[in-house]
Design a protein around this motif. Structure first.
Motif, PDB file in Angstrom:
ATOM      1  N   ARG A  78      -0.769  -7.910   7.626  1.00 13.88           N
ATOM      2  CA  ARG A  78      -0.558  -8.751   6.430  1.00 13.88           C
ATOM      3  C   ARG A  78      -0.174  -7.943   5.195  1.00 13.88           C
ATOM      4  NH1 ARG A  78      -5.214 -12.422   5.877  1.00 13.88           N
ATOM      5  NH2 ARG A  78      -5.595 -11.979   8.057  1.00 13.88           N
ATOM      6  N   GLU A  79      -0.762  -6.744   5.009  1.00 16.44           N
ATOM      7  CA  GLU A  79      -0.433  -5.987   3.790  1.00 16.44           C
ATOM      8  C   GLU A  79       0.991  -5.443   3.847  1.00 16.44           C
ATOM      9  OE1 GLU A  79      -3.349  -3.151   2.496  1.00 16.44           O
ATOM     10  OE2 GLU A  79      -4.758  -4.753   2.005  1.00 16.44           O
ATOM     11  N   MET A  80       1.428  -5.098   5.050  1.00  8.79           N
ATOM     12  CA  MET A  80       2.789  -4.572   5.221  1.00  8.79           C
ATOM     13  C   MET A  80       3.830  -5.673   5.051  1.00  8.79           C
ATOM     14  SD  MET A  80       2.887  -1.385   6.001  1.00  8.79           S
ATOM     15  CE  MET A  80       3.102  -0.265   7.334  1.00  8.79           C
ATOM     16  N   GLN A  81       3.441  -6.896   5.396  1.00 10.81           N
ATOM     17  CA  GLN A  81       4.427  -7.986   5.385  1.00 10.81           C
ATOM     18  C   GLN A  81       4.663  -8.549   3.996  1.00 10.81           C
ATOM     19  OE1 GLN A  81       2.561 -10.154   8.474  1.00 10.81           O
ATOM     20  NE2 GLN A  81       3.850  -9.295  10.081  1.00 10.81           N
ATOM     21  N   ARG A  82       3.768  -8.199   3.057  1.00 12.66           N
ATOM     22  CA  ARG A  82       3.984  -8.678   1.685  1.00 12.66           C
ATOM     23  C   ARG A  82       5.060  -7.832   1.007  1.00 12.66           C
ATOM     24  NH1 ARG A  82      -1.915  -8.525   0.812  1.00 12.66           N
ATOM     25  NH2 ARG A  82      -2.636 -10.486   1.677  1.00 12.66           N
ATOM     26  N   ASP A  83       5.789  -8.451   0.065  1.00 11.88           N
ATOM     27  CA  ASP A  83       6.789  -7.687  -0.683  1.00 11.88           C
ATOM     28  C   ASP A  83       6.104  -6.826  -1.724  1.00 11.88           C
ATOM     29  OD1 ASP A  83       8.739  -8.861   0.718  1.00 11.88           O
ATOM     30  OD2 ASP A  83       9.153 -10.441  -0.758  1.00 11.88           O
ATOM     31  N   THR A  84       4.971  -7.337  -2.213  1.00 16.19           N
ATOM     32  CA  THR A  84       4.284  -6.630  -3.286  1.00 16.19           C
ATOM     33  C   THR A  84       3.084  -5.884  -2.717  1.00 16.19           C
ATOM     34  OG1 THR A  84       3.032  -8.643  -3.600  1.00 16.19           O
ATOM     35  CG2 THR A  84       4.872  -8.254  -5.108  1.00 16.19           C
ATOM     36  N   PRO A  85       2.739  -4.754  -3.325  1.00 10.70           N
ATOM     37  CA  PRO A  85       1.557  -4.035  -2.871  1.00 10.70           C
ATOM     38  C   PRO A  85       0.314  -4.883  -3.118  1.00 10.70           C
ATOM     39  CG  PRO A  85       2.670  -2.878  -4.665  1.00 10.70           C
ATOM     40  CD  PRO A  85       3.398  -4.153  -4.458  1.00 10.70           C
ATOM     41  N   SER A  86      -0.636  -4.828  -2.218  1.00  7.82           N
ATOM     42  CA  SER A  86      -1.802  -5.680  -2.422  1.00  7.82           C
ATOM     43  C   SER A  86      -3.037  -4.823  -2.660  1.00  7.82           C
ATOM     44  CB  SER A  86      -2.010  -6.559  -1.204  1.00  7.82           C
ATOM     45  OG  SER A  86      -1.911  -5.782  -0.049  1.00  7.82           O
ATOM     46  N   PHE A  87      -3.931  -5.336  -3.467  1.00 10.69           N
ATOM     47  CA  PHE A  87      -5.196  -4.665  -3.696  1.00 10.69           C
ATOM     48  C   PHE A  87      -6.146  -5.051  -2.569  1.00 10.69           C
ATOM     49  CE2 PHE A  87      -3.593  -5.058  -8.132  1.00 10.69           C
ATOM     50  CZ  PHE A  87      -3.575  -3.697  -8.437  1.00 10.69           C
ATOM     51  N   THR A  88      -7.009  -4.101  -2.178  1.00  7.24           N
ATOM     52  CA  THR A  88      -7.972  -4.366  -1.100  1.00  7.24           C
ATOM     53  C   THR A  88      -8.796  -5.605  -1.397  1.00  7.24           C
ATOM     54  OG1 THR A  88      -8.061  -2.023  -0.616  1.00  7.24           O
ATOM     55  CG2 THR A  88      -9.931  -3.330   0.136  1.00  7.24           C
ATOM     56  N   ILE A  89      -9.188  -5.757  -2.661  1.00  2.99           N
ATOM     57  CA  ILE A  89     -10.038  -6.898  -3.025  1.00  2.99           C
ATOM     58  C   ILE A  89      -9.333  -8.222  -2.699  1.00  2.99           C
ATOM     59  CG2 ILE A  89      -9.252  -6.975  -5.448  1.00  2.99           C
ATOM     60  CD1 ILE A  89     -12.889  -7.394  -4.633  1.00  2.99           C
ATOM     61  N   GLU A  90      -7.999  -8.254  -2.887  1.00  2.00           N
ATOM     62  CA  GLU A  90      -7.253  -9.498  -2.632  1.00  2.00           C
ATOM     63  C   GLU A  90      -7.147  -9.773  -1.133  1.00  2.00           C
ATOM     64  OE1 GLU A  90      -3.642  -8.720  -4.745  1.00  2.00           O
ATOM     65  OE2 GLU A  90      -4.586  -9.130  -6.676  1.00  2.00           O
ATOM     66  N   THR A  91      -6.944  -8.719  -0.366  1.00  2.00           N
ATOM     67  CA  THR A  91      -6.883  -8.883   1.094  1.00  2.00           C
ATOM     68  C   THR A  91      -8.238  -9.362   1.615  1.00  2.00           C
ATOM     69  OG1 THR A  91      -5.289  -7.103   1.163  1.00  2.00           O
ATOM     70  CG2 THR A  91      -6.326  -7.677   3.244  1.00  2.00           C
ATOM     71  N   LEU A  92      -9.300  -8.780   1.068  1.00  2.00           N
ATOM     72  CA  LEU A  92     -10.642  -9.180   1.513  1.00  2.00           C
ATOM     73  C   LEU A  92     -10.936 -10.632   1.129  1.00  2.00           C
ATOM     74  CD1 LEU A  92     -12.569  -5.897   0.713  1.00  2.00           C
ATOM     75  CD2 LEU A  92     -12.308  -6.937   2.971  1.00  2.00           C
ATOM     76  N   ALA A  93     -10.483 -11.040  -0.058  1.00  2.00           N
ATOM     77  CA  ALA A  93     -10.706 -12.426  -0.488  1.00  2.00           C
ATOM     78  C   ALA A  93      -9.988 -13.386   0.465  1.00  2.00           C
ATOM     79  CB  ALA A  93     -10.205 -12.613  -1.921  1.00  2.00           C
TER      80      ALA A  93
END
Ligand code: ATP
Length: 226
Positions: A78-93
């Motif tokens: 999921r983090e690789m598939q986003r165009d924007t870099p994601s914060f760990t907190i957002e992935t965890l949420a």
């Protein structure tokens, strides 16, 4: 469908490349903490940070090769598939939303990352979403760098691994994992110098690196630094 009552652990990293310093401590951690599934989450690296040398698809393929046939590990892109870099907190949420409020979730980090956790976006909210499982890493102190951060750690420490299964989030477990003195930086440096990777990573990953001509001379980062 994953078992929603079981403790589920996630392990984020750049994995440029994935190596035994990632895999061995986490395998030991799985035994110590009673983990049946660890999901690897390769990072999307923000444009303003030094970029990985391997492309996203090469980093993914190296992770796939490293975990092939090992039922402990799975891969989440999921983090690789986003165009924007994601914060760990957002992935965890997002994962908390998917898994529901009561499933125990954990995020695995090395001791080096624990010492700099206060620099992560909304770091103090992390424990409301997950537990943190910390693997030892050679050369990094077991003490936090300030009394405030040590106090935070002491307050959240899990004294027994069972606590990780009894509540959905909120504990920090310092695992007595084997010290593995390997970093991706060291592997890249060795390969740039034309030295062998010296059994620092699984053979299929090593063979992939050779096949793809990865981490060869000249080191693009060294050129930029000149
Ligand atoms: P680099 O050298 O490029 O910074 P790295 O080897 O530290 O990379 P990352 O992919 O950045 O690897 O790290 C992902 C996670 O793995 C981090 O939480 C880090 O603390 C942990 N980690 C990496 N190597 C080790 C190791 N040898 N022992 C314990 N934890 C490790």
């Amino acid at each position: 469908m994953p078992d929603q009552s079981q403790l589920h652990a996630l392990y984020g990293g750049t994995f440029d490349p994935i190596h035994y310093g990632h895999l061995k401590p986490v395998e030991a951690l799985a035994t110590l903490a009673g983990l049946h599934n660890v999901t690897l989450l390769p990072n999307n690296v923000p444009p303003h940070r030094p970029q990985p040398e391997a492309t996203p698809s090469q980093r993914i393929e190296m992770v796939r090769l490293a975990i092939a046939g090992n039922p402990l590990f799975s891969l989440d892109l999921r983090e690789m598939q986003r165009d924007t870099p994601s914060f760990t907190i957002e992935t965890l949420a997002e994962l908390r939303q998917e898994r529901g409020a009561s499933q125990p979730l954990a995020f695995i980090i090395g001791q080096d990352s624990l010492l700099t956790l206060h620099k992560w976006h909304r770091w103090q909210d992390l424990l409301s979403l997950c537990h943190l499982l910390v693997c030892q890493r050679p050369g990094y102190s077991r003490e936090m760098t300030t009394p405030e951060h040590q106090q935070w750690l002491d307050h959240h420490l899990a004294k027994r691994p069972e606590e990780l299964h009894q509540q959905p989030a909120g504990k920090v477990f310092l695992a007595d994992t084997p010290l593995v003195s390997i970093s991706a930086t060291e592997i890249r440096d060795r390969l740039h110098q034309g030295r062998p990777d010296a059994d620092l990573l699984p053979p299929p990953v090593s063979e992939f690196i050779v096949r793809e001509g990865l981490y060869r001379n000249p080191n693009p980062h060294a050129i930029l630094r000149r």
